[in-house]
Design a protein around this motif. Structure first.
Motif, PDB file in Angstrom:
ATOM      1  N   HIS A  43      18.147 -11.539 -14.569  1.00 60.03           N
ATOM      2  CA  HIS A  43      17.696 -12.648 -15.425  1.00 60.03           C
ATOM      3  C   HIS A  43      17.936 -13.990 -14.750  1.00 60.03           C
ATOM      4  CE1 HIS A  43      16.620 -10.283 -18.964  1.00 60.03           C
ATOM      5  NE2 HIS A  43      17.660  -9.527 -18.696  1.00 60.03           N
ATOM      6  N   ARG A  84      17.182  -8.891 -23.288  1.00 62.38           N
ATOM      7  CA  ARG A  84      17.680 -10.150 -22.731  1.00 62.38           C
ATOM      8  C   ARG A  84      19.151 -10.307 -23.078  1.00 62.38           C
ATOM      9  NH1 ARG A  84      14.458 -15.273 -24.247  1.00 62.38           N
ATOM     10  NH2 ARG A  84      14.955 -14.610 -26.359  1.00 62.38           N
ATOM     11  N   PRO A  85      19.922 -10.961 -22.203  1.00 62.42           N
ATOM     12  CA  PRO A  85      21.347 -11.161 -22.495  1.00 62.42           C
ATOM     13  C   PRO A  85      21.522 -12.089 -23.691  1.00 62.42           C
ATOM     14  CG  PRO A  85      20.707 -12.433 -20.572  1.00 62.42           C
ATOM     15  CD  PRO A  85      19.540 -11.546 -20.901  1.00 62.42           C
TER      16      PRO A  85
END
Length: 279
Positions: free
Chosen positions: A28, A103-104
């Motif tokens: 990411h 997604r984090p």
């Protein structure tokens, strides 16, 4: 947060942190750094080749957002040699079942500190669905270039209608799907569906405008008191694009050299375009 700061030293620290995360092969971070390198924003030195390479590295690690970004680069020739076959490979991987669009999650304190929407009618969109819509739209363009019109149409419809009630759809894909239905390209000619898809494209264009305005307000590029004028501008642009599409359909149908020649159907589309302000 540091990169969105107005303080030079905090922005510099943000650049260093992002670079360090990318160096640790966090996909990411590679994706985010690649985006900054493509634009040269926030003090990063513009390097489109390096940015595109970071997208590929992140895509190879299974990051579906990066797959879409890599596909876009190969399709347009941004930072890499234009290659539709490679573009299609990454884009197809992104829309395949099981593609990883996770997604984090930011720390709780960052979520709490995030700016709240201030634009009337600001709407939430799903980043994963938006990315998939963009991937399907580009796949539609690739199939169109190969004259695979049925496959192209399927991608355009998928891109236009993704999400609840199609709320995360791609505006350009909706417009192209409407043309397909009107002209019978890759599908049966269906005037009703063409009108419905054009109306959907109008809705999507307004949503796109609201999202852009919200982003501008948060970035302090647009004064909140000027948002009403901006919203009206985007609304007018959406209306204009729809009527221009209706007019283009009619023009195609009045061309005697075109396989779509159909004066009676053209008359209908001319009238619809006229009702929407096309002089």
């Amino acid at each position: 947060r540091l990169l969105e700061s107005t303080k030079v030293d905090e922005i510099a620290q943000g650049r260093a942190d992002l670079q360090a995360s990318a160096d640790l092969e966090f996909s990411h971070a590679q994706l985010e750094l690649g985006r900054y390198l493509l634009t040269g924003a926030r003090g990063f030195k513009k390097d489109m080749r390096k940015g595109a390479n970071l997208f590929v590295l992140a895509a190879e690690r299974g990051n579906a957002y990066a797959m879409v970004a890599a596909g876009q680069c190969f399709y347009s020739g941004t930072g890499v040699r234009k290659d539709e076959a490679k573009a299609a490979r990454w884009l197809e991987a992104a829309v395949a079942d099981g593609a990883d669009f996770s997604r984090p999650e930011p720390p709780a304190e960052e979520i709490a500190a995030a700016p709240k929407p201030t634009v009337a009618g600001a709407l939430w969109t799903d980043p994963a669905l938006t990315a998939k819509a963009n991937a399907n739209y580009l796949l539609g363009l690739i199939e169109s270039s190969k004259k695979n019109l049925a496959a192209a149409h399927q991608h355009f419809v998928a891109a236009a209608t993704i999400g609840q009630d199609g709320r995360d759809g791609n505006y350009d894909a909706a417009r192209q799907a409407a043309l397909d239905f009107a002209l019978g390209q890759g599908t049966e000619r269906d005037t009703t569906k063409a009108k419905e898809m054009l109306e959907h494209s109008r809705t999507l264009s307004k949503r796109l405008g609201i999202s852009a305005i919200q982003s501008w307000v948060q970035s302090k590029w647009l004064d909140e008191f000027a948002t009403a004028d901006a919203e009206e501008l985007f609304s007018n642009v959406g209306e204009l694009m729809v009527s221009q599409t209706q007019f283009a359909i009619a023009e195609r149908m009045t061309d005697k050299k075109s396989k779509d020649y159909n004066p009676r159907e053209a008359a209908f589309w001319y009238e619809v375009a006229a009702e929407n302000g096309q002089a």
